[in-house]
Design a protein around this motif. Structure first.
Motif, PDB file in Angstrom:
ATOM      1  N   GLY A  25      31.175 -16.410  -5.257  1.00  0.00           N
ATOM      2  CA  GLY A  25      31.727 -16.541  -3.910  1.00  0.00           C
ATOM      3  C   GLY A  25      30.617 -16.421  -2.882  1.00  0.00           C
ATOM      4  O   GLY A  25      29.566 -15.817  -3.139  1.00  0.00           O
ATOM      5  N   SER A  26      30.843 -17.021  -1.709  1.00  0.00           N
ATOM      6  CA  SER A  26      29.779 -16.938  -0.708  1.00  0.00           C
ATOM      7  C   SER A  26      29.664 -15.527  -0.152  1.00  0.00           C
ATOM      8  O   SER A  26      28.638 -15.157   0.402  1.00  0.00           O
ATOM      9  CB  SER A  26      29.953 -17.984   0.392  1.00  0.00           C
ATOM     10  N   ASN A  27      30.696 -14.689  -0.320  1.00  0.00           N
ATOM     11  CA  ASN A  27      30.535 -13.280   0.074  1.00  0.00           C
ATOM     12  C   ASN A  27      29.372 -12.643  -0.679  1.00  0.00           C
ATOM     13  O   ASN A  27      28.598 -11.873  -0.105  1.00  0.00           O
ATOM     14  CB  ASN A  27      31.818 -12.491  -0.238  1.00  0.00           C
ATOM     15  N   LEU A  32      26.134 -13.922   0.758  1.00  0.00           N
ATOM     16  CA  LEU A  32      25.816 -13.274   2.041  1.00  0.00           C
ATOM     17  C   LEU A  32      25.310 -11.849   1.805  1.00  0.00           C
ATOM     18  O   LEU A  32      24.373 -11.390   2.473  1.00  0.00           O
ATOM     19  CB  LEU A  32      27.049 -13.261   2.952  1.00  0.00           C
ATOM     20  N   TYR A  65      33.926 -14.307  11.233  1.00  0.00           N
ATOM     21  CA  TYR A  65      34.366 -13.878   9.905  1.00  0.00           C
ATOM     22  C   TYR A  65      34.144 -12.366   9.764  1.00  0.00           C
ATOM     23  O   TYR A  65      33.003 -11.893   9.846  1.00  0.00           O
ATOM     24  CB  TYR A  65      33.573 -14.659   8.853  1.00  0.00           C
ATOM     25  N   THR A  77      28.672 -19.053  12.317  1.00  0.00           N
ATOM     26  CA  THR A  77      29.703 -19.568  11.419  1.00  0.00           C
ATOM     27  C   THR A  77      30.183 -20.906  11.973  1.00  0.00           C
ATOM     28  O   THR A  77      30.651 -20.971  13.104  1.00  0.00           O
ATOM     29  CB  THR A  77      30.880 -18.577  11.336  1.00  0.00           C
ATOM     30  N   ASN A  91      35.323 -19.206  11.548  1.00  0.00           N
ATOM     31  CA  ASN A  91      36.576 -18.580  11.144  1.00  0.00           C
ATOM     32  C   ASN A  91      36.695 -17.302  11.967  1.00  0.00           C
ATOM     33  O   ASN A  91      35.768 -16.510  11.946  1.00  0.00           O
ATOM     34  CB  ASN A  91      36.512 -18.242   9.643  1.00  0.00           C
ATOM     35  N   ASP A 111      26.880 -20.132   8.236  1.00  0.00           N
ATOM     36  CA  ASP A 111      27.949 -19.990   7.256  1.00  0.00           C
ATOM     37  C   ASP A 111      28.864 -21.207   7.384  1.00  0.00           C
ATOM     38  O   ASP A 111      29.647 -21.323   8.317  1.00  0.00           O
ATOM     39  CB  ASP A 111      28.702 -18.680   7.517  1.00  0.00           C
ATOM     40  N   ALA A 134      31.363 -22.316   5.351  1.00  0.00           N
ATOM     41  CA  ALA A 134      32.432 -22.237   4.347  1.00  0.00           C
ATOM     42  C   ALA A 134      33.441 -23.382   4.495  1.00  0.00           C
ATOM     43  O   ALA A 134      34.047 -23.810   3.516  1.00  0.00           O
ATOM     44  CB  ALA A 134      33.156 -20.889   4.453  1.00  0.00           C
ATOM     45  N   TYR A 135      33.606 -23.883   5.724  1.00  0.00           N
ATOM     46  CA  TYR A 135      34.627 -24.920   5.981  1.00  0.00           C
ATOM     47  C   TYR A 135      34.006 -26.283   6.317  1.00  0.00           C
ATOM     48  O   TYR A 135      34.676 -27.145   6.877  1.00  0.00           O
ATOM     49  CB  TYR A 135      35.546 -24.457   7.129  1.00  0.00           C
ATOM     50  N   THR A 152      30.713 -22.659   0.115  1.00  0.00           N
ATOM     51  CA  THR A 152      31.599 -22.115  -0.910  1.00  0.00           C
ATOM     52  C   THR A 152      32.435 -23.226  -1.542  1.00  0.00           C
ATOM     53  O   THR A 152      32.696 -24.248  -0.899  1.00  0.00           O
ATOM     54  CB  THR A 152      32.540 -21.051  -0.313  1.00  0.00           C
ATOM     55  N   SER A 182      35.430 -22.291  -2.435  1.00  0.00           N
ATOM     56  CA  SER A 182      36.755 -21.668  -2.298  1.00  0.00           C
ATOM     57  C   SER A 182      37.711 -22.451  -1.419  1.00  0.00           C
ATOM     58  O   SER A 182      38.918 -22.260  -1.511  1.00  0.00           O
ATOM     59  CB  SER A 182      36.629 -20.270  -1.696  1.00  0.00           C
ATOM     60  N   LYS A 183      37.209 -23.280  -0.515  1.00  0.00           N
ATOM     61  CA  LYS A 183      38.069 -23.872   0.501  1.00  0.00           C
ATOM     62  C   LYS A 183      38.363 -25.334   0.155  1.00  0.00           C
ATOM     63  O   LYS A 183      39.302 -25.615  -0.554  1.00  0.00           O
ATOM     64  CB  LYS A 183      37.412 -23.713   1.880  1.00  0.00           C
ATOM     65  N   ARG A 203      35.728 -18.376  -7.910  1.00  0.00           N
ATOM     66  CA  ARG A 203      34.670 -17.566  -7.303  1.00  0.00           C
ATOM     67  C   ARG A 203      33.291 -18.209  -7.449  1.00  0.00           C
ATOM     68  O   ARG A 203      32.503 -17.842  -8.333  1.00  0.00           O
ATOM     69  CB  ARG A 203      34.645 -16.125  -7.889  1.00  0.00           C
TER      70      ARG A 203
HETATM   71  C1  LIG Z   1      33.442 -18.054   7.174  1.00  0.00           C
HETATM   72  C2  LIG Z   1      33.627 -17.600   5.768  1.00  0.00           C
HETATM   73  N1  LIG Z   1      32.546 -17.359   5.026  1.00  0.00           N
HETATM   74  C3  LIG Z   1      32.648 -16.958   3.754  1.00  0.00           C
HETATM   75  C4  LIG Z   1      33.887 -16.775   3.160  1.00  0.00           C
HETATM   76  C5  LIG Z   1      33.925 -16.244   1.768  1.00  0.00           C
HETATM   77  O1  LIG Z   1      34.393 -17.120   0.850  1.00  0.00           O
HETATM   78  P1  LIG Z   1      34.161 -16.958  -0.704  1.00  0.00           P
HETATM   79  O2  LIG Z   1      33.581 -15.600  -0.977  1.00  0.00           O
HETATM   80  O3  LIG Z   1      35.494 -17.156  -1.309  1.00  0.00           O
HETATM   81  O4  LIG Z   1      33.174 -18.027  -1.060  1.00  0.00           O
HETATM   82  C6  LIG Z   1      35.051 -17.021   3.883  1.00  0.00           C
HETATM   83  C7  LIG Z   1      36.369 -16.813   3.278  1.00  0.00           C
HETATM   84  O5  LIG Z   1      37.390 -16.762   3.910  1.00  0.00           O
HETATM   85  C8  LIG Z   1      34.911 -17.440   5.228  1.00  0.00           C
HETATM   86  O6  LIG Z   1      35.979 -17.665   5.994  1.00  0.00           O
END
Ligand SMILES: Cc1ncc(COP(=O)(O)O)c(C=O)c1O
Length: 378
Positions: free
Chosen positions: A101-103, A106, A127, A172, A176, A201, A203-204, A229, A231-232, A240
């Motif tokens: 996951g990108s968490n 980061l 975020y 970001t 988000n 970031d 993610a989207y 990521t 994830s989206k 993950r």
């Molecule tokens: C801006 C942003 N960065 C990172 C993430 C983390 O995503 P993940 O850990 O699922 O890759 C999210 C998830 O909602 C997000 O909104």
């Protein structure tokens, strides 16, 4: 059921001071008919992808007694190929790093470039994991406010960056929970002012028409990191897999902080299978973007203020009491997100019928609106 040690509370543990009294991050995971609260892709994996996943895991299973490739070279090669196609920038495996996951990406960035005595700056609301990861690495968080309708006020942002000289700057894009993208020129302005690492970031990103910051990596090799990521848009939240794109030196820095064998064999083969079906999966992106426009328009017609979004969610209001209205959506079987911005709620775009259910409840809740909320952004 016996729970050995169950009489001890967290407050009795010798916790680090900054964690005392803190509550765990996380949106409620509730079993309700319509779940529009965590920005996932509502489309499940295709039958072809499910078959490919099953075959891939079957062929990896006999090797599970061995550790995985700790550098995930095959997966990073596939990610580089995907991103080269998506952004038009030629990238190699050495430009890409992957984690759970990108968490986690980061967190690894902050382990390498933040830390005690260092600072990280971000533009809020954004975020909410950014400040949590920052404090978890004992970095000092410097929150700066966004401007009108939650867009980054670039001249004020550049001034804040010059003044505070953060070791890590978070941008970001799309943001988000508010949805705006930063343009390449805006990012250049921030990169020119920043003395440290700039994490964009994204993610989207797949949902946004804005060009990716990836095209600036050659220009700012010692500063720019783009985090992404699966994830989206990729509909792979449960798998993950997050990744970053940067100069090869940044990837080398990640090797210094990652846990050995952090990406399991199963994660690596599953993510590679998902990448093989990218074209098919990403077919839903245009449809979700069209739903975002339809839902935004319908909400506006009902009298809501909707923040323009480039992502797969919309921030809308203005409610007299956002927490009370969130509960009313939930009572009607629609789970959306109260992100803590006074008078606003966020809704992820779901399938068309889920969005219709959300709009039906919204039309009943239009009476909750307080259009003249004092202090609300224009
Ligand atoms: C801006 C942003 N960065 C990172 C993430 C983390 O995503 P993940 O850990 O699922 O890759 C999210 C998830 O909602 C997000 O909104």
């Amino acid at each position: 059921m016996s729970r050995p040690g169950g009489e001890i509370t967290v407050a009795e543990l010798p916790l680090r001071a900054e964690l005392r009294g803190a509550s765990a991050y996380g949106a409620p995971q509730l079993d309700v008919p319509v779940r529009l609260n965590t920005n996932e892709n509502p489309h499940p994996p295709s039958a072809a992808l499910v078959d490919d996943l099953a075959t891939s895991i079957r062929s990896a299973a006999p090797h599970l007694h061995r550790y995985p490739d700790r550098d995930a070279v095959a997966l990073r090669t596939d990610l580089a190929a995907y991103l080269s196609r998506q952004t038009g920038v030629a990238l190699s495996v050495d430009n890409v790093w992957a984690a759970n996951g990108s968490n986690e990406v980061l967190q690894q960035l902050l382990q390498a470039f933040g830390g005690p005595g260092r600072t990280a700056l971000g533009f809020e609301p954004s975020y909410s994991m950014h400040p949590i990861l920052v404090s978890g690495t004992q970095t000092t968080w410097l929150p700066m406010p966004r401007g009108a309708d939650f867009a980054i006020d670039v001249p004020a942002a550049v001034q804040a960056v010059r003044e505070h000289r953060p070791d890590v700057l978070f941008v970001t894009s799309p943001n988000n929970p508010t949805g705006q993208s930063s343009t390449i020129d805006e990012l250049r302005g921030l990169l020119d002012a920043a003395p440290g690492i700039v994490v964009v970031d994204e993610a989207y990103a797949e949902f946004s028409p804005a060009p990716s910051a990836v095209e600036l990596i050659a220009e700012y090799p010692s500063r720019l990191v783009v985090s992404r990521t699966m994830s989206k848009a990729f509909a792979f939240a449960g798998g993950r897999l997050g990744y970053l794109v940067a100069a090869p030196a940044v990837v080398e820095a990640m090797l210094l902080v990652r846990l050995p064998y952090h990406l399991s064999v199963l994660t690596q083969v599953a993510a590679r299978a998902a990448l093989r079906h990218a074209e098919d999966t990403l077919g839903s992106v245009a449809q979700l973007a069209a739903e975002r426009e339809r839902v935004s328009e319908a909400l506006r017609t009902l009298g809501f203020h909707v923040v323009d979004s480039d992502a797969n969610f919309v921030l809308f209001g203005r409610f007299a009491d956002a927490a009370a209205s969130w509960q009313r959506y939930l009572d009607a079987g629609v789970l959306i997100r109260d992100v803590g911005i006074p008078h606003y709620l966020r809704a992820t775009m779901g399938l068309r019928e889920e969005n219709d259910a959300f709009l039906r409840v919204s039309s009943e809740l239009a009476t909750d609106l307080a259009p003249d909320v004092e202090g609300a952004p224009a």
